[in-house]
Design a protein around this motif. Structure first.
Motif, PDB file in Angstrom:
ATOM      1  N   LEU A  80       0.732  -1.190  -0.026  1.00 60.29           N
ATOM      2  CA  LEU A  80       0.060   0.031  -0.083  1.00 60.29           C
ATOM      3  C   LEU A  80       0.672   1.279   0.085  1.00 60.29           C
ATOM      4  O   LEU A  80       0.320   2.314  -0.299  1.00 60.29           O
ATOM      5  N   ALA A  81       2.031   1.170   0.612  1.00 58.54           N
ATOM      6  CA  ALA A  81       2.956   2.390   0.657  1.00 58.54           C
ATOM      7  C   ALA A  81       4.258   1.661   0.238  1.00 58.54           C
ATOM      8  O   ALA A  81       4.653   1.198   1.243  1.00 58.54           O
ATOM      9  N   GLU A  82       4.945   2.146  -0.704  1.00 55.48           N
ATOM     10  CA  GLU A  82       6.406   1.772  -1.095  1.00 55.48           C
ATOM     11  C   GLU A  82       7.348   2.675  -1.393  1.00 55.48           C
ATOM     12  O   GLU A  82       7.023   3.985  -1.173  1.00 55.48           O
ATOM     13  N   ASN A  83       8.480   2.447  -1.539  1.00 54.92           N
ATOM     14  CA  ASN A  83       9.549   3.535  -1.768  1.00 54.92           C
ATOM     15  C   ASN A  83      10.171   3.306  -3.242  1.00 54.92           C
ATOM     16  O   ASN A  83      10.477   2.342  -3.724  1.00 54.92           O
ATOM     17  N   VAL A 166      11.909   7.742  -2.644  1.00 54.73           N
ATOM     18  CA  VAL A 166      10.701   8.678  -2.155  1.00 54.73           C
ATOM     19  C   VAL A 166       9.577   7.778  -1.891  1.00 54.73           C
ATOM     20  O   VAL A 166       9.356   6.705  -2.601  1.00 54.73           O
ATOM     21  N   ARG A 167       8.566   8.265  -1.184  1.00 53.71           N
ATOM     22  CA  ARG A 167       7.485   7.369  -0.705  1.00 53.71           C
ATOM     23  C   ARG A 167       6.485   7.478  -2.108  1.00 53.71           C
ATOM     24  O   ARG A 167       6.448   8.387  -2.840  1.00 53.71           O
ATOM     25  N   TYR A 168       5.912   6.346  -2.186  1.00 52.73           N
ATOM     26  CA  TYR A 168       4.734   6.252  -3.369  1.00 52.73           C
ATOM     27  C   TYR A 168       3.911   5.349  -2.785  1.00 52.73           C
ATOM     28  O   TYR A 168       3.873   4.526  -2.214  1.00 52.73           O
ATOM     29  N   TYR A 169       2.565   5.932  -3.173  1.00 49.79           N
ATOM     30  CA  TYR A 169       1.296   5.271  -2.660  1.00 49.79           C
ATOM     31  C   TYR A 169       0.521   5.016  -4.005  1.00 49.79           C
ATOM     32  O   TYR A 169      -0.124   5.539  -4.621  1.00 49.79           O
ATOM     33  N   ALA A 178      -6.564   6.772   5.415  1.00 48.39           N
ATOM     34  CA  ALA A 178      -6.053   5.486   6.519  1.00 48.39           C
ATOM     35  C   ALA A 178      -4.536   5.755   6.648  1.00 48.39           C
ATOM     36  O   ALA A 178      -4.088   5.660   7.661  1.00 48.39           O
ATOM     37  N   LEU A 179      -4.032   5.692   5.456  1.00 52.15           N
ATOM     38  CA  LEU A 179      -2.383   5.857   5.635  1.00 52.15           C
ATOM     39  C   LEU A 179      -2.075   7.084   6.098  1.00 52.15           C
ATOM     40  O   LEU A 179      -1.005   6.947   6.476  1.00 52.15           O
ATOM     41  N   GLY A 180      -2.601   8.067   5.526  1.00 51.68           N
ATOM     42  CA  GLY A 180      -1.852   9.561   5.616  1.00 51.68           C
ATOM     43  C   GLY A 180      -0.670   9.576   4.547  1.00 51.68           C
ATOM     44  O   GLY A 180      -0.824   9.186   3.585  1.00 51.68           O
ATOM     45  N   TYR A 181       0.379  10.250   4.972  1.00 48.49           N
ATOM     46  CA  TYR A 181       1.269  10.545   3.989  1.00 48.49           C
ATOM     47  C   TYR A 181       2.623  11.185   4.482  1.00 48.49           C
ATOM     48  O   TYR A 181       2.563  11.623   5.692  1.00 48.49           O
ATOM     49  N   LEU A 209      -1.291   6.628   9.600  1.00 48.37           N
ATOM     50  CA  LEU A 209      -0.424   5.782   9.979  1.00 48.37           C
ATOM     51  C   LEU A 209       1.001   6.126   9.978  1.00 48.37           C
ATOM     52  O   LEU A 209       1.697   6.109  10.779  1.00 48.37           O
ATOM     53  N   GLU A 210       1.244   7.056   8.814  1.00 48.03           N
ATOM     54  CA  GLU A 210       2.592   7.516   8.633  1.00 48.03           C
ATOM     55  C   GLU A 210       3.189   8.332   9.609  1.00 48.03           C
ATOM     56  O   GLU A 210       4.183   8.338  10.158  1.00 48.03           O
ATOM     57  N   LYS A 211       2.243   9.235  10.222  1.00 46.30           N
ATOM     58  CA  LYS A 211       2.734   9.889  11.398  1.00 46.30           C
ATOM     59  C   LYS A 211       2.605   9.075  12.803  1.00 46.30           C
ATOM     60  O   LYS A 211       3.519   9.244  13.642  1.00 46.30           O
ATOM     61  N   HIS A 212       1.717   8.320  12.975  1.00 50.14           N
ATOM     62  CA  HIS A 212       1.687   7.748  14.235  1.00 50.14           C
ATOM     63  C   HIS A 212       2.786   6.479  14.448  1.00 50.14           C
ATOM     64  O   HIS A 212       3.079   6.539  15.332  1.00 50.14           O
ATOM     65  N   TYR A 213       3.204   6.050  13.483  1.00 48.63           N
ATOM     66  CA  TYR A 213       4.199   5.080  13.428  1.00 48.63           C
ATOM     67  C   TYR A 213       5.491   5.473  12.751  1.00 48.63           C
ATOM     68  O   TYR A 213       6.331   4.761  12.553  1.00 48.63           O
TER      69      TYR A 213
END
Length: 626
Positions: A80-83, A166-169, A178-181, A209-213
């Motif tokens: 769901l979120a990769e680099n 870099v992050r890619y969604y 849900a994921l944030g960024y 989630l990106e911020k929480h974790y």
């Protein structure tokens, strides 16, 4: 005639002159050699460490190495979120004499836009004390831009093209709430993070989630000692400390269900939350409209950001987490259970519904949604199935706000669900004490009447509404909601501890809970159930409750006419439910803004979500994760 005087040479004197010159020359040479030897000794002995360090500084660089950010997967291993690797144009302020002129030349050469330059200056302000740190000018360079810079690199001292992750969604707006960024680190964030651990990092989790974790997704920085030439090109690596990559997260979300829920919304403003009632796992979380998080990763343009910010649809607003809606008639099953278990009503208790309710010694009529009412003998079962307001007006008055508040709080209303996302709001479960403190006014009987149908001061988030349905499906057990099921580091997966019930409502022998469940089954499958059309011919049995929330008030004699009301003031449509009826595997909450009736608009959306999860998904995906 005068004779010329001839001087006779004196070899002894000439020899003396020669010897004195040789002596002076020899002395000078000795002095110079002594001075040279002293200087060499000074360099090589007395100040060896100092000059060696300065010499090494000209050819040796210690470069921080960024850790690879942890990946995010759904419950079935779908990423769901990769680099992704991109080329980034970067500048070291300390090595550039005239930054403005350099930027001007780069802008002309590589066709940079004003937003690129503006973002660079903003980043430069954030890192003003770290002049040796590389600052990105533009990320995601095209192959043409990389080639153009390579040919002209000699012109730009202190500027380089670097390969960065870099992050890619891949699912864009579908999962953003849900994921944030992640986005570029700002001054406020810089003040609270470990600056040393972010020396090679320009991005940080902003929301969701990106911020929480963030602390485990980011990882730990490494370093590399390299030898460079005069053009700062790396000649060789002298030593290296490997960074510790971030932890991968495996979620409870099912991305296929998420996509099906997004499709069911059909572009309308609203929220869908789907839970596993057995453990509090979030199966789907859709807040529509969303936005493309990839725009924020490398820096969103002012034009695009202002467009999002000024949109009346509020795409930046996470409705599931922060939206505070009147729960409306979706709370009627909860109220009926409280009436039965408290003894305020019995299973045989009925009211007469002429289409309105009146308090004793009060001329105001509290209207039912059905103008002529539901009949003379309306009990809790019919009141839930047909969503009779008058029954619940009467029940609320019998119960009183002092009994309603603590009992509804047990279902999670007015409290955080504890979901691992941060930024959640608790909504409001009003009470007499709350009003005295917040409004400096007493509680009035008419306010209790309205509470009976989930309106008035009562507000809840879609997450709370969904969890309240799961509590009924799960016989009174309320779980803390969660999105992350397991973490993976260095190939080792660690499952989160099984969720323990946050609270177990005392339901006695469960008889009253069973009565409520059967009434909710009538909503979906009864002859007069308010969601019967949506669940007609369903291959499974389910239970539910519809809700329609009025957003504007009307006088007693005034009729609601949506053609005369602004679209953003049309009624909200709601629905809660779970399925299958006997062994629930999914509980849902639907909130559609300004859509109208809950039975005709929200219930069909819930049917599509349940159909997909129960009929289209393999059985293995429906087993709860532990």
């Amino acid at each position: 005639m005068l004779q010329r005087k001839v001087t006779i040479k004196n070899p002894f004197r000439e020899l003396a002159y020669y010897q004195s010159r040789v002596f002076v020359a020899f002395f000078i040479i000795i002095a110079l050699m002594a001075g040279l030897l002293f200087w060499v000794a000074n360099l090589q002995v007395f100040h060896y460490e100092n000059y060696r360090t300065r010499s090494d500084a000209n050819r040796i660089r210690v470069r921080p190495v960024a850790p690879t950010r942890g990946l995010i997967y759904d419950r079935n291993g779908v990423i769901l979120a990769e680099n992704r690797s991109v080329y980034s144009l970067e500048l070291i302020p300390e090595q550039v004499d005239d930054i403005d002129e350099t930027l001007s030349q780069l802008k002309e050469l590589l066709q940079l836009d004003d937003d690129d330059i503006e973002r660079f200056h903003k980043e430069k302000r954030y890192t003003r004390r770290e002049r040796f740190k590389k600052i990105p000018i533009k990320q995601k360079l095209t192959e043409k831009q990389v080639a153009l810079f390579a040919v002209n690199r000699f012109r730009f001292k202190g500027v380089s093209v670097e390969a960065r992750l870099v992050r890619y969604y891949p699912y864009g707006s579908v999962l953003v709430h849900a994921l944030g960024y992640v986005g570029r680190i700002n001054d406020r964030e810089k003040a609270r993070i470990d600056a040393a651990n972010y020396k090679a990092t320009h991005h940080i989790g902003k929301v969701g989630l990106e911020k929480h974790y963030e602390s485990i997704l980011h990882g730990t920085i490494g370093s590399r000692v390299v030898e460079v030439d005069v053009h700062e090109r790396v000649l060789r690596t002298l030593s290296e400390q490997t960074p510790q990559n971030g932890v991968d997260l495996h979620l409870s979300l099912d991305v296929e269900l998420q996509l099906a829920a997004e499709k069911a919304l059909a572009g309308r403003r609203g929220v869908i939350v789907a839970l596993d009632p057995a453990n509090g796992d979030v199966l789907a979380l859709v807040s529509n409209p969303g936005y493309n998080p990839n725009l924020f990763v490398t820096g969103i343009s002012s034009k695009d950001y202002n467009k999002l910010l000024k949109s009346q649809d509020r795409p930046l607003f996470n409705r599931a987490l922060r939206g505070q809606y009147s729960p409306g008639s979706t709370i009627k099953p909860h109220m009926a259970w409280l009436g039965l278990t408290s003894g305020m009503i019995t299973p045989s208790y009925t009211v007469e519904d002429p289409g309105f309710f009146m308090l004793p010694n009060d001329e105001r009529r509290y209207r039912d949604w059905k103008k002529l009412g539901h009949g003379k003998r309306i009990g809790y079962k019919q009141a839930i199935a047909q969503s009779c307001d008058t029954f619940f007006y009467d029940l609320a008055v019998r119960l009183g706000i002092d009994r309603i508040h603590p009992s509804m709080s047990k279902f999670g209303f007015g409290q955080l669900t504890g979901i691992d996302m941060g930024e959640e709001v608790p909504g409001l479960m009003p009470s007499r004490d709350w009003k005295r403190g917040a409004r400096r006014a007493p509680w009035y009987p008419g306010e209790t009447v309205i509470i009976g149908i989930g309106q008035g001061y009562w507000t809840a988030t879609p997450l709370q509404i969904a969890n309240s349905a799961a509590v009924i499906a799960n016989d009174g057990k309320r779980y803390q909601l969660r999105l992350v099921n397991s973490q993976e580091a260095n190939g080792v997966k660690t499952f989160m501890a099984p969720q323990l019930a946050e609270q177990q409502i005392d339901i006695g022998d469960g008889q009253h809970f069973d009565l409520i469940k059967k009434a909710m089954k009538e909503v979906n499958h009864g002859l007069r159930g308010s969601a019967r059309e949506a669940f007609r011919d369903a291959p499974y049995e389910s239970a539910g409750k519809t809700g329609t929330v009025q957003l504007v008030g009307y006088s007693q004699d005034e009729e609601y006419d949506k053609t005369k009301v602004a679209q953003n003031l049309h009624d909200n449509a709601l629905y809660i439910g779970y399925a299958p009826y006997e062994k629930p595997q999914i509980a849902v909450a639907i909130v559609l803004e300004n859509a109208g009736g809950g039975g005709s608009n929200a219930a069909p959306v819930a049917r599509k979500v349940m159909d997909f999860y129960l009929e289209s998904k393999p059985q293995k995906n429906k087993e709860p994760n532990t």
